[in-house]
Design a protein around this motif. Structure first.
Motif, PDB file in Angstrom:
ATOM      1  N   GLU A 185      -8.631  53.420   1.778  1.00  0.00           N
ATOM      2  CA  GLU A 185      -7.258  54.065   1.514  1.00  0.00           C
ATOM      3  C   GLU A 185      -6.918  54.256   0.120  1.00  0.00           C
ATOM      4  O   GLU A 185      -6.510  55.521  -0.179  1.00  0.00           O
ATOM      5  CB  GLU A 185      -6.378  53.182   2.215  1.00  0.00           C
ATOM      6  N   LYS A 188      -8.762  57.325  -0.972  1.00  0.00           N
ATOM      7  CA  LYS A 188      -8.464  58.470  -0.665  1.00  0.00           C
ATOM      8  C   LYS A 188      -7.040  58.888  -1.302  1.00  0.00           C
ATOM      9  O   LYS A 188      -7.008  60.030  -1.641  1.00  0.00           O
ATOM     10  CB  LYS A 188      -8.107  58.381   1.028  1.00  0.00           C
ATOM     11  N   GLN A 191      -7.839  60.379  -4.600  1.00  0.00           N
ATOM     12  CA  GLN A 191      -8.521  61.621  -4.189  1.00  0.00           C
ATOM     13  C   GLN A 191      -7.303  62.596  -4.173  1.00  0.00           C
ATOM     14  O   GLN A 191      -7.217  63.596  -4.459  1.00  0.00           O
ATOM     15  CB  GLN A 191      -9.407  61.667  -3.313  1.00  0.00           C
ATOM     16  N   GLU A 192      -6.314  62.111  -3.353  1.00  0.00           N
ATOM     17  CA  GLU A 192      -5.246  63.085  -3.069  1.00  0.00           C
ATOM     18  C   GLU A 192      -4.165  63.197  -4.254  1.00  0.00           C
ATOM     19  O   GLU A 192      -3.342  64.131  -4.193  1.00  0.00           O
ATOM     20  CB  GLU A 192      -4.295  62.742  -1.822  1.00  0.00           C
ATOM     21  N   THR A 284     -12.577  60.093   4.805  1.00  0.00           N
ATOM     22  CA  THR A 284     -11.674  60.686   5.663  1.00  0.00           C
ATOM     23  C   THR A 284     -11.094  59.779   6.500  1.00  0.00           C
ATOM     24  O   THR A 284     -11.505  58.673   6.555  1.00  0.00           O
ATOM     25  CB  THR A 284     -12.910  61.367   6.986  1.00  0.00           C
TER      26      THR A 284
END
Ligand SMILES: Nc1ncnc2c1ncn2[C@@H]1O[C@H](COP(=O)(O)OP(=O)(O)OP(=O)(O)O)[C@@H](O)[C@H]1O
Ligand SMILES: [Mg+2]
Length: 292
Positions: A185, A188, A191-192, A284
């Motif tokens: 998490e 992620k 990355q976001e 993902t």
């Protein structure tokens, strides 16, 4: 230009510093790559592991000073011809407060923005301090490895923002395994936010006890749930590896060094193969959900 790799997991005592040190040693001393290690943990374990010296000796010559100057060149310590370190000591613990004091967001009235818990919101530049510092020397190295502290914190945001890729290590037990999901998490989120190009290079089980059923179960579960993201290598719990902390990486001082590095040579080969073939894994929701 260097591949910058964060070796991480927010769980404590999972072999992060040992893995970072062993991989850096192999890359530099056995494979001849110019390798820089960033000790990004106020505990300074990596500093002591690679230098055999107390962190107090490096006061005012640490990654905190490098970030403050925005330039690491005066703080790079040569361990050998190919292996380099920017040390850490306990003063690095002020880094989150340094961020709060210098990189906060304000609303149109000049009030500091806080979230629902009262936590100060950083400006995007607050996540990029380590990256901007390391960018100044990326050209000089083949690899930069970042060792991170336990507990999710602003250290991880900065380490991941500065990295091309990330390797998750987990100790083969229940809590170690559960931490993988949380760290996915975190990747992620990075990355976001600050680093859309961050790649997950793989997941490495560490400190595995071949005779213990719990450890075997969580090694197996890793392969079952994360499949080819897992490295084939499993780092076993061995006396030789634990003695790295005492005898270090000098073959004259550490008679068990060769044996301690055996499994780390295997995983380093795997990492190099994945980098060469540009193998990485998308983080993902489905992947994160597998850890439930
Ligand atoms: N494969 C292994 N076999 C035996 N002992 C190990 C192994 N890997 C690490 N250790 C030992 O376990 C302890 C914790 O390892 P290490 O410091 O690398 O973990 P860490 O994840 O960096 O910890 P922290 O979260 O505190 O930074 C150390 O004493 C280390 O020597
Ligand atoms: Mg550590």
């Amino acid at each position: 230009m260097a591949e910058v790799i964060t070796i991480s997991n927010q769980k404590g005592g999972t072999g992060k510093s040992t893995t970072t040190g062993a991989m850096a040693y192999i890359l530099a001393e056995e494979l001849g790559y110019k390798t820089l290690v960033i000790d990004f943990d106020p505990q300074g374990n990596e500093t002591e592991l690679l230098t055999g010296r107390d962190t107090e000796e490096f006061e005012d010559n640490t990654i905190l000073n490098a970030m403050h100057d925005g330039d690491p060149r005066d703080y790079i310590l040569a361990i050998t011809d190919n292996l380099f370190l920017i040390p850490a000591d306990e003063h690095l613990g002020v880094f989150p407060r340094y961020l709060c004091g210098n990189y906060y967001l304000e609303d149109e009235n000049g009030n500091v923005l806080r979230d629902e818990y009262g936590t100060i919101q950083f400006s995007p530049e607050g996540h990029l301090i380590l990256k901007n510092t390391l960018d100044k020397v990326k050209d000089y190295f083949d690899f930069v490895l970042i060792d991170t502290p336990p507990m999710l914190s602003d250290f991880h945001g900065n380490a991941l923002a500065a990295s091309d890729s990330c390797i998750i290590v987990y100790q083969t037990g229940k809590f170690g395994f559960k931490a993988v999901r949380k760290f996915l998490e975190t990747i992620k989120a990075s990355q976001e936010g600050s680093n859309p190009n961050l790649k997950l290079r793989g997941i490495l089980p560490t400190m595995a006890h071949t005779q213990r059923s719990e450890s075997k179960a969580y090694t197996h579960l890793g392969k079952e749930q994360y499949k080819d993201i897992m490295f084939d290598t499993v780092i076993k719990n061995t006396a030789n590896i634990s003695q790295l902390a005492i005898y270090g990486f000098d073959p004259k001082e550490n008679k068990g060094l060769n044996k301690a590095l055996e499994q780390y040579r295997e995983v380093t080969t795997e990492v190099l193969r994945r980098i060469k073939n540009d193998i990485y894994f998308e983080v993902t929701e489905e992947l994160i959900g597998r850890g439930e």
